[in-house]
Design a protein around this motif. Structure first.
Motif, PDB file in Angstrom:
ATOM      1  N   UNK A 108       0.829  -1.207   0.000  1.00  0.00           N
ATOM      2  CA  UNK A 108       0.000   0.000   0.000  1.00  0.00           C
ATOM      3  C   UNK A 108       0.862   1.255   0.000  1.00  0.00           C
ATOM      4  N   UNK A 109       0.379   2.286  -0.671  1.00  0.00           N
ATOM      5  CA  UNK A 109       1.048   3.581  -0.678  1.00  0.00           C
ATOM      6  C   UNK A 109       0.453   4.471   0.407  1.00  0.00           C
ATOM      7  N   UNK A 110       1.311   5.159   1.121  1.00  0.00           N
ATOM      8  CA  UNK A 110       0.905   6.127   2.124  1.00  0.00           C
ATOM      9  C   UNK A 110       1.553   7.465   1.770  1.00  0.00           C
ATOM     10  N   UNK A 111       1.015   8.547   2.333  1.00  0.00           N
ATOM     11  CA  UNK A 111       1.579   9.871   2.091  1.00  0.00           C
ATOM     12  C   UNK A 111       1.818  10.576   3.418  1.00  0.00           C
ATOM     13  N   UNK A 112       2.979  11.152   3.553  1.00  0.00           N
ATOM     14  CA  UNK A 112       3.308  11.952   4.726  1.00  0.00           C
ATOM     15  C   UNK A 112       3.265  13.423   4.325  1.00  0.00           C
ATOM     16  N   UNK A 113       2.396  14.177   4.993  1.00  0.00           N
ATOM     17  CA  UNK A 113       2.266  15.596   4.695  1.00  0.00           C
ATOM     18  C   UNK A 113       3.036  16.422   5.715  1.00  0.00           C
ATOM     19  N   UNK A 114       3.546  17.554   5.273  1.00  0.00           N
ATOM     20  CA  UNK A 114       4.260  18.467   6.154  1.00  0.00           C
ATOM     21  C   UNK A 114       3.641  19.856   6.062  1.00  0.00           C
ATOM     22  N   UNK A 115       3.768  20.604   7.116  1.00  0.00           N
ATOM     23  CA  UNK A 115       3.257  21.975   7.153  1.00  0.00           C
ATOM     24  C   UNK A 115       4.337  22.929   6.654  1.00  0.00           C
ATOM     25  N   UNK A 116       3.960  23.752   5.681  1.00  0.00           N
ATOM     26  CA  UNK A 116       4.858  24.786   5.160  1.00  0.00           C
ATOM     27  C   UNK A 116       4.379  26.137   5.666  1.00  0.00           C
ATOM     28  N   UNK A 117       5.250  26.876   6.301  1.00  0.00           N
ATOM     29  CA  UNK A 117       4.876  28.155   6.906  1.00  0.00           C
ATOM     30  C   UNK A 117       5.494  29.301   6.116  1.00  0.00           C
ATOM     31  N   UNK A 139       5.083  -1.022   5.169  1.00  0.00           N
ATOM     32  CA  UNK A 139       5.920  -2.212   5.387  1.00  0.00           C
ATOM     33  C   UNK A 139       5.189  -3.332   6.113  1.00  0.00           C
ATOM     34  N   UNK A 140       3.939  -3.105   6.491  1.00  0.00           N
ATOM     35  CA  UNK A 140       3.218  -4.170   7.211  1.00  0.00           C
ATOM     36  C   UNK A 140       2.966  -5.356   6.279  1.00  0.00           C
ATOM     37  N   UNK A 141       2.871  -6.526   6.856  1.00  0.00           N
ATOM     38  CA  UNK A 141       2.677  -7.746   6.077  1.00  0.00           C
ATOM     39  C   UNK A 141       1.213  -7.909   5.681  1.00  0.00           C
ATOM     40  N   UNK A 142       1.002  -8.567   4.539  1.00  0.00           N
ATOM     41  CA  UNK A 142      -0.353  -8.908   4.133  1.00  0.00           C
ATOM     42  C   UNK A 142      -0.767 -10.245   4.728  1.00  0.00           C
ATOM     43  N   UNK A 143      -2.003 -10.622   4.471  1.00  0.00           N
ATOM     44  CA  UNK A 143      -2.530 -11.880   5.005  1.00  0.00           C
ATOM     45  C   UNK A 143      -1.899 -13.066   4.277  1.00  0.00           C
ATOM     46  N   UNK A 144      -1.496 -14.076   5.042  1.00  0.00           N
ATOM     47  CA  UNK A 144      -0.907 -15.286   4.478  1.00  0.00           C
ATOM     48  C   UNK A 144      -2.002 -16.327   4.210  1.00  0.00           C
ATOM     49  N   UNK A 145      -1.966 -16.906   3.010  1.00  0.00           N
ATOM     50  CA  UNK A 145      -2.933 -17.935   2.626  1.00  0.00           C
ATOM     51  C   UNK A 145      -2.191 -19.185   2.193  1.00  0.00           C
ATOM     52  N   UNK A 169      -2.316  -8.706  -0.530  1.00  0.00           N
ATOM     53  CA  UNK A 169      -2.070  -7.266  -0.426  1.00  0.00           C
ATOM     54  C   UNK A 169      -2.114  -6.840   1.036  1.00  0.00           C
ATOM     55  N   UNK A 170      -1.324  -5.837   1.391  1.00  0.00           N
ATOM     56  CA  UNK A 170      -1.382  -5.327   2.766  1.00  0.00           C
ATOM     57  C   UNK A 170      -2.312  -4.131   2.891  1.00  0.00           C
ATOM     58  N   UNK A 171      -3.168  -3.922   1.893  1.00  0.00           N
ATOM     59  CA  UNK A 171      -4.172  -2.861   1.945  1.00  0.00           C
ATOM     60  C   UNK A 171      -5.316  -3.289   2.860  1.00  0.00           C
ATOM     61  N   UNK A 172      -5.748  -2.378   3.715  1.00  0.00           N
ATOM     62  CA  UNK A 172      -6.939  -2.590   4.547  1.00  0.00           C
ATOM     63  C   UNK A 172      -8.105  -1.870   3.871  1.00  0.00           C
ATOM     64  N   UNK A 173      -8.977  -2.581   3.150  1.00  0.00           N
ATOM     65  CA  UNK A 173     -10.024  -1.915   2.365  1.00  0.00           C
ATOM     66  C   UNK A 173     -10.948  -1.036   3.207  1.00  0.00           C
ATOM     67  N   UNK A 177      10.086  -7.959  -4.646  1.00  0.00           N
ATOM     68  CA  UNK A 177       8.655  -8.214  -4.534  1.00  0.00           C
ATOM     69  C   UNK A 177       8.341  -9.133  -3.365  1.00  0.00           C
ATOM     70  N   UNK A 178       7.088  -9.049  -2.908  1.00  0.00           N
ATOM     71  CA  UNK A 178       6.574 -10.004  -1.916  1.00  0.00           C
ATOM     72  C   UNK A 178       5.643 -11.015  -2.586  1.00  0.00           C
ATOM     73  N   UNK A 179       5.470 -10.895  -3.883  1.00  0.00           N
ATOM     74  CA  UNK A 179       4.652 -11.838  -4.629  1.00  0.00           C
ATOM     75  C   UNK A 179       5.496 -13.064  -4.945  1.00  0.00           C
ATOM     76  N   UNK A 180       5.233 -14.156  -4.252  1.00  0.00           N
ATOM     77  CA  UNK A 180       6.053 -15.361  -4.399  1.00  0.00           C
ATOM     78  C   UNK A 180       5.437 -16.442  -5.267  1.00  0.00           C
TER      79      UNK A 180
END
Length: 241
Positions: free
Chosen positions: A36-45, A65-71, A198-202, A98-101
Motif C-alpha cells: 500500500x502507498x501512504x503519504x506523509x504531509x508536512x506543514x509549510x509556513x 511495510x506491514x505484512x499482508x494476510x498469508x494464505x 495485499x497489505x491494503x486494509x479496504x 517483490x513479496x509476490x512469491x
C-alpha cells in the motif's frame, strides 16, 4: 493580503494526491504481494504575510511495510516471506524486489515469476532446477531440494532504510540504492506453499476516502467564500471610486 484562497488551494492539491493513492490502494486490495502507498504531509509556513500562514505540502509518498494476510495454497511453487525481506527477480532494467512469491518453472528449468521474469539467488544469478526431477522442496533459508539433492537457493533481500522506491508493475519495487542480501534467517525466511496477499486494509481506505471527500468539500467552500469576498470588495471599491 488575502490568504484563504492559496491556503485552500494547497490543501486541495494535497488531497488530490491523497485521493490518487487511496484509489490505487483500493484497486489493488486483492493483488498478491501489493504494498500500500501512504503519504506523509508536512506543514509549510510562509512568513511573507504580516502573520505566519500555514500551507499544506503536496506530501511525500512511501510504501507500507506491514505484512499482508498469508494464505496456504499447498502449491510447492508458491512462496511467502516471513519477516522484513523481499524476493528478487531480473527486471528489464535491473533487479526488482517483490513479496509476490507465485513462481513457475519453464521448459528450460528456469524458476520465474508468473509474469516470466527470472527469480534470482542471493548473488543475483537466475535460479534453475531440473524440470524433470520432480517436485521441489524449499526450506526457510531458501534452499531448493529435488529428490534429496540440493540445488540453488532463493535469495532474500532487505531494502535500505530511507531508500526512494519506485513501483514496478503492481507488486514490484525498485530502490534507488542496492538492496542488502540476507544471510541470517533467525528473523526472516521463506515459507513454502503460501501466498501473501495485499497489505491494503479496504475498510480503512474507504473510511479515509469518506473523510477526504468531506475535507475537500470544506476546502471548496472556503475557496468559494474567498472568491465571493474578493468580488464584494471589488464591487465596493468600484462603487466608491
Amino acid at each position: 493580503m488575502e490568504t484563504a484562497l492559496p491556503v485552500a488551494l494547497s490543501a486541495q492539491l494535497a488531497m488530490s494526491k491523497r485521493l490518487d493513492t487511496i484509489a490505487h490502494n483500493v484497486a489493488n486490495s486483492r493483488t498478491t504481494g501489493f504494498r500500500a502507498e501512504e503519504i506523509k504531509f508536512e506543514e509549510l509556513i510562509s512568513l511573507s504575510a504580516p502573520e505566519p500562514v500555514s500551507f499544506a505540502s503536496e506530501g511525500t509518498t512511501y510504501f507500507s511495510t506491514r505484512s499482508g494476510e498469508m494464505t496456504q495454497t499447498g502449491n510447492p511453487l508458491d512462496m511467502a516471506v516471513d519477516g522484513d525481506a523481499f524476493f528478487a527477480f531480473q527486471g528489464p532494467n535491473g533487479p526488482v524486489y517483490t513479496r509476490d512469491g507465485r513462481m513457475r518453472i519453464n521448459a528450460q528449468g528456469m524458476v520465474e515469476t508468473i509474469s516470466g521474469y527470472p527469480l534470482v539467488d542471493v548473488g543475483g544469478a537466475p535460479l534453475q532446477v531440473d524440470p524433470n526431477a520432480g517436485p521441489v522442496t524449499i526450506t526457510r533459508d531458501g534452499m531448493i531440494t529435488q529428490n534429496g539433492a540440493q540445488g540453488g537457493a532463493v535469495g532474500l533481500f532487505q531494502l535500505p532504510a530511507g531508500a526512494k522506491l519506485t513501483r514496478f508493475e503492481n507488486s514490484g519495487l525498485i530502490p534507488d540504492r542496492a538492496a542488502v542480501p540476507i544471510v541470517e534467517f533467525a528473523d526472516v525466511g521463506v515459507i513454502q506453499g503460501f501466498q501473501e496477499g495485499s497489505n491494503v486494509n479496504p475498510m480503512l481506505e474507504i473510511s479515509r476516502l469518506i473523510s477526504l471527500q468531506r475535507a475537500f468539500e470544506n476546502a471548496s467552500n472556503l475557496v468559494q467564500s474567498s472568491e465571493r469576498t474578493l468580488d464584494d470588495a471589488v464591487k465596493t471599491l468600484g462603487t466608491n471610486s
